[in-house]
Design a protein around this motif. Structure first.
Motif, mmCIF file in Angstrom:
data_model
loop_
_atom_site.group_PDB
_atom_site.id
_atom_site.type_symbol
_atom_site.label_atom_id
_atom_site.label_comp_id
_atom_site.label_asym_id
_atom_site.label_seq_id
_atom_site.Cartn_x
_atom_site.Cartn_y
_atom_site.Cartn_z
ATOM 1 N N MET A 50 0.827 -1.200 0.000
ATOM 2 C CA MET A 50 0.000 0.000 0.000
ATOM 3 C C MET A 50 0.864 1.252 0.000
ATOM 4 S SD MET A 50 -3.024 1.127 2.695
ATOM 5 C CE MET A 50 -4.196 -0.102 2.143
ATOM 6 N N GLY A 51 0.358 2.307 -0.615
ATOM 7 C CA GLY A 51 1.022 3.606 -0.592
ATOM 8 C C GLY A 51 1.960 3.823 -1.762
ATOM 9 N N TYR A 52 2.452 5.064 -1.876
ATOM 10 C CA TYR A 52 3.337 5.421 -2.991
ATOM 11 C C TYR A 52 4.640 4.634 -2.944
ATOM 12 C CZ TYR A 52 6.132 8.156 0.291
ATOM 13 O OH TYR A 52 6.944 8.537 1.340
ATOM 14 N N ASN A 53 5.060 4.230 -1.732
ATOM 15 C CA ASN A 53 6.301 3.459 -1.601
ATOM 16 C C ASN A 53 6.051 1.964 -1.528
ATOM 17 O OD1 ASN A 53 5.029 3.535 0.850
ATOM 18 N ND2 ASN A 53 6.896 3.749 2.068
ATOM 19 N N THR A 126 -3.418 4.211 -2.209
ATOM 20 C CA THR A 126 -3.293 3.290 -3.330
ATOM 21 C C THR A 126 -2.912 1.897 -2.828
ATOM 22 O OG1 THR A 126 -2.635 5.041 -4.841
ATOM 23 C CG2 THR A 126 -2.052 2.807 -5.467
ATOM 24 N N LEU A 127 -3.634 0.887 -3.298
ATOM 25 C CA LEU A 127 -3.352 -0.500 -2.961
ATOM 26 C C LEU A 127 -2.797 -1.196 -4.198
ATOM 27 C CD1 LEU A 127 -3.854 -2.584 -0.576
ATOM 28 C CD2 LEU A 127 -5.867 -3.292 -1.878
ATOM 29 N N ALA A 128 -1.706 -1.947 -4.047
ATOM 30 C CA ALA A 128 -1.106 -2.676 -5.168
ATOM 31 C C ALA A 128 -1.580 -4.124 -5.156
ATOM 32 C CB ALA A 128 0.416 -2.621 -5.075
ATOM 33 N N VAL A 129 -2.034 -4.600 -6.320
ATOM 34 C CA VAL A 129 -2.508 -5.983 -6.446
ATOM 35 C C VAL A 129 -1.996 -6.570 -7.751
ATOM 36 C CG1 VAL A 129 -4.596 -5.632 -5.066
ATOM 37 C CG2 VAL A 129 -4.664 -5.226 -7.542
ATOM 38 N N GLU A 130 -1.997 -7.906 -7.844
ATOM 39 C CA GLU A 130 -1.654 -8.555 -9.100
ATOM 40 C C GLU A 130 -2.933 -8.843 -9.862
ATOM 41 O OE1 GLU A 130 1.018 -12.180 -10.905
ATOM 42 O OE2 GLU A 130 -0.440 -12.631 -9.352
ATOM 43 N N LEU A 131 -3.059 -8.249 -11.036
ATOM 44 C CA LEU A 131 -4.225 -8.441 -11.891
ATOM 45 C C LEU A 131 -3.868 -9.436 -12.987
ATOM 46 C CD1 LEU A 131 -7.083 -7.657 -12.869
ATOM 47 C CD2 LEU A 131 -5.996 -5.830 -14.202
ATOM 48 N N ILE A 132 -4.669 -10.495 -13.084
ATOM 49 C CA ILE A 132 -4.520 -11.460 -14.163
ATOM 50 C C ILE A 132 -5.585 -11.138 -15.206
ATOM 51 C CG2 ILE A 132 -4.692 -13.896 -14.792
ATOM 52 C CD1 ILE A 132 -3.674 -14.558 -12.003
ATOM 53 N N ASP A 133 -5.146 -10.867 -16.426
ATOM 54 C CA ASP A 133 -6.064 -10.472 -17.494
ATOM 55 C C ASP A 133 -5.737 -11.309 -18.728
ATOM 56 O OD1 ASP A 133 -7.964 -9.230 -18.955
ATOM 57 O OD2 ASP A 133 -7.043 -7.245 -18.971
ATOM 58 N N GLU A 134 -6.219 -12.536 -18.750
ATOM 59 C CA GLU A 134 -5.906 -13.447 -19.847
ATOM 60 C C GLU A 134 -7.030 -13.403 -20.891
ATOM 61 O OE1 GLU A 134 -3.212 -16.930 -18.118
ATOM 62 O OE2 GLU A 134 -5.303 -17.070 -17.463
ATOM 63 N N PRO A 135 -6.779 -13.815 -22.133
ATOM 64 C CA PRO A 135 -5.508 -14.360 -22.609
ATOM 65 C C PRO A 135 -4.531 -13.330 -23.162
ATOM 66 C CG PRO A 135 -7.173 -14.591 -24.296
ATOM 67 C CD PRO A 135 -7.855 -13.944 -23.124
ATOM 68 N N ASN A 136 -4.900 -12.053 -23.143
ATOM 69 C CA ASN A 136 -4.086 -11.052 -23.826
ATOM 70 C C ASN A 136 -2.971 -10.468 -22.977
ATOM 71 O OD1 ASN A 136 -5.721 -11.263 -26.165
ATOM 72 N ND2 ASN A 136 -7.253 -9.939 -25.212
ATOM 73 N N ALA A 137 -3.328 -9.878 -21.835
ATOM 74 C CA ALA A 137 -2.342 -9.104 -21.079
ATOM 75 C C ALA A 137 -1.535 -9.928 -20.095
ATOM 76 C CB ALA A 137 -3.049 -7.974 -20.338
ATOM 77 N N GLY A 138 -2.006 -11.130 -19.767
ATOM 78 C CA GLY A 138 -1.279 -11.944 -18.797
ATOM 79 C C GLY A 138 -1.425 -11.402 -17.392
ATOM 80 N N SER A 139 -0.334 -11.422 -16.643
ATOM 81 C CA SER A 139 -0.358 -11.012 -15.240
ATOM 82 C C SER A 139 0.539 -9.796 -15.043
ATOM 83 C CB SER A 139 0.130 -12.171 -14.363
ATOM 84 O OG SER A 139 0.280 -11.761 -13.034
ATOM 85 N N PHE A 140 0.025 -8.791 -14.323
ATOM 86 C CA PHE A 140 0.827 -7.602 -14.103
ATOM 87 C C PHE A 140 0.379 -6.909 -12.825
ATOM 88 C CE2 PHE A 140 -2.737 -6.605 -16.805
ATOM 89 C CZ PHE A 140 -3.269 -5.451 -16.274
ATOM 90 N N LEU A 141 1.276 -6.093 -12.288
ATOM 91 C CA LEU A 141 0.982 -5.326 -11.093
ATOM 92 C C LEU A 141 0.079 -4.156 -11.465
ATOM 93 C CD1 LEU A 141 1.621 -4.922 -8.051
ATOM 94 C CD2 LEU A 141 3.467 -3.401 -8.771
#
Length: 402
Positions: A50-53, A126-141
């Motif tokens: 969480m947060g900018y850092n 801001t909360l950071a999560v791993e988003l899985i967006d298949e089949p195109n984008a794959g997995s990203f922060l």
């Protein structure tokens, strides 16, 4: 969006390649949060940033908790939400006690472990999560901007595990994690929980599982007065080896004062039953275990009924019968406590326990549970037959490289 190497390293360690490609679930568009078990406390701990850092947070998973709360010292600073704002009314529908619009919005809550009540300041960051967006984008922060959470003093943390920063609420409220993720990413308002003694996960959003054919479904219920965000189901009877235990089944129903019913908890380590249900349950279990030739041994705290189990000895099967005889949930009944000794993993919750039955974390392990808040349904299936939670917690990055 750039990938965060620390977070990717974390997921690489957590998500194990343990099953074949055909066994892996498919996540069209979902958020995956790793969960591990803290053995000293039997609590399940999720890891977020969480947060900018991107400050790391270790949060006890509370499936019925109304929101995320974290302590003053380890949480990000964020922005404080004023009392008269729309966001404050979302988080606290009853409104601020002072009624002054420019005062800080405070939220009342209860530590789910110690039951200590307190209040915290509503903030957003801001909360950071791993988003899985298949089949195109794959997995990203990805990031959840303006994520609402409560900022609380650390003295309210009694009973939480060492190094834990707060509690992650997954309850049916407007600012719980699943609700905020659905609003941000446009994903379905549902989430799955897969707990294990090793690696587990929370999966929020659009999901397809290879075990979907074996999933059974039962309604999620709540009192009409809307006084709780926790999840209850209707249990009509309890069976041991297909024998219905003798009890007053009216005790199992949830009334409008939030008494009775069967509640699901990720905080209670083992399933507890009100004494009026526990006593006939344990008496029946002991009788059936004796008829199967199991030898009872001295109890091992906190359990009452323990047995000497040798080799291929079969133990009695415990099932909760839900809306019909066709919908049954088989419970993880026995806990290994020593060499050849196993104990019945159900505890007496006393006469004062509000819910008739509280299904605890151990009974949830190696079960895939899907909470669909849009349809108010719970899907469940056992993963004890060779497929574990680790196969449901792997990101697309791991699947692509296998």
């Amino acid at each position: 969006m750039a990938k965060n190497p620390c977070l990717l390293s974390l997921f690489s360690l957590v998500f194990l390649a343990t099953v074949s490609l055909a066994q892996r679930p498919f996540f069209p568009r979902a958020i995956v949060i790793p969960v591990s078990k803290d053995f000293p406390t039997s609590q399940y701990v999720a890891q977020l940033q969480m947060g900018y850092n991107l400050a790391p947070l270790k949060l006890v998973v509370d499936v019925g908790g109304p929101f995320l709360w974290a302590d003053w010292a380890s949480s990000s600073q964020g922005s404080t939400i004023p009392c008269g704002s729309l966001k404050c009314s979302m988080a606290n529908p009853k409104g601020c006690s002072s009624g002054v619009s420019n005062e800080i919005c405070d939220l009342q809550f209860e530590n789910p472990v110690s039951k200590l009540a307190g209040s915290g300041v509503l903030k957003e960051d801001t909360l950071a999560v791993e988003l899985i967006d298949e089949p195109n984008a794959g997995s990203f922060l990805s990031h959840v901007p303006n994520f609402l959470f409560s900022f609380v003093p650390s003295f309210l943390f009694q009973g939480l595990g060492n190094g834990v920063n707060g509690v992650l609420g997954l309850g049916n409220s407007r600012i719980s994690l699943p609700s905020q993720l659905a609003n941000t990413f446009g994903i379905p308002r549902k989430f799955a929980v897969c707990l294990s003694s090793s690696n587990g996960a929370i999966i929020s959003g659009d999901t397809t599982y290879d075990v979907s054919r074996s999933m059974m479904y039962t309604p999620l219920i709540s009192p009409q007065n809307g006084t709780t965000q926790e999840y209850y189901i209707n249990v009509k009877s309890i069976k041991i080896n297909d024998r219905k235990i003798p009890l007053n089944t009216s005790l199992l129903f949830l009334d409008q004062e939030v008494e009775g019913g069967t509640r699901i908890s990720t905080v209670v380590p083992y399933t507890t039953m009100k004494t009026t249900i526990y006593q006939p349950f344990v008496d029946s279990y002991l009788e059936i275990a004796a008829s199967m030739g199991l030898s009872r041994v001295d109890p091992v705290a906190p359990f009452e009924a323990c047995f000497k189990v040798v080799g291929s000895d079969v133990v009695p099967r415990v099932e909760f019968v839900l809306q019909s005889e066709m919908v049954k949930w088989r419970m993880n009944a026995m806990v290994k406590v020593g060499d050849g000794v196993m104990c019945l993993g159900f505890l007496d919750g006393g006469l004062g326990q509000g819910a008739s039955v509280v299904i605890g974390g151990y009974q949830l392990e190696d079960n895939l549970l899907e909470f669909n808040l849009g349809t108010s349904m719970l899907g469940f299936t056992s993963l004890m037959g060779g497929t574990g939670c680790s196969s449901f917690t792997r990101s697309s990055r791991d699947r692509d490289s296998a």
